[in-house]
Write an enzyme that holds these catalytic residues in place. Sequence first.
Site, short mmCIF file in Angstrom:
data_model
loop_
_atom_site.label_atom_id
_atom_site.label_comp_id
_atom_site.label_asym_id
_atom_site.label_seq_id
_atom_site.Cartn_x
_atom_site.Cartn_y
_atom_site.Cartn_z
N GLY A 169 0.81 -1.20 0.00
CA GLY A 169 0.00 0.00 0.00
C GLY A 169 0.85 1.25 0.00
O GLY A 169 2.02 1.23 -0.40
N CYS A 170 0.27 2.36 0.43
CA CYS A 170 0.97 3.65 0.44
C CYS A 170 2.33 3.51 1.11
O CYS A 170 2.43 3.08 2.26
CB CYS A 170 0.13 4.69 1.16
N PHE A 171 3.37 3.90 0.41
CA PHE A 171 4.71 3.62 0.93
C PHE A 171 5.15 4.53 2.07
O PHE A 171 6.12 4.26 2.75
CB PHE A 171 5.76 3.56 -0.16
N TRP A 172 4.43 5.60 2.33
CA TRP A 172 4.82 6.47 3.45
C TRP A 172 4.76 5.72 4.78
O TRP A 172 5.73 5.67 5.52
CB TRP A 172 3.89 7.68 3.52
#
Length: 215
Positions: free
Chosen positions: A57-60
Amino acid sequence: MFGRPTALFPAEQTLPGRTERPFDLPAKHRVLGTPLDADPRTGTAPEGYEVAYFGLGCFWGAEEVYWKTPGVWSTSVGYQGGTTPNPTYEEVCSGLTNHTEAVRIVFDPAVVSYADLVKTFFEVHDPTQGMRQGNDVGTQYRSALYYTSPEQEQVARELTRVYGEELARRGIGEITTEIREAPVYYFAEPAHQQYLDRVPNGYRCHANTGVAFPA
């Protein structure tokens, strides 16, 4: 957020990209102080360390989980699994690169095993959602385990089997994680590297099954 492609494009329909990275990378990890482009094969990480790649998912938020993991020496975020060389974030968001958002991890296997990293991977995201994670919809959010050695492949596939059986026992859907040899990894722009250290109240997406890895 919604309306992004949820199926991969034929390679001939993806964006051409470019021969060189269109930006410069920071030399050091913002939190750990280690080389951002660390690699034991080039001498920029200690001998005996390993590299692992995960898409969850969102890599942050995904990167934050791993830079806080004891034994992890360096992390970065980037794009992987597609066909467009040296893409930009905007190009990846279009779906026309076939890349997923990925986290690159350099770790000391004497402190944290690859198996432990894989177990964390399964517990902090939902590997059953296909081309999405929660409200983040699109091919760039697909679950991926990209191994770098036969030993990593064996661990990845075995733990996927074990976790899949536990999910099935609880009546949860099948794992959709893409498992294959690590394709070329392209670093994301500096603004995305260690984003949540720069923006502590920034967006985190941790859709997960709520199922701990079986003991």
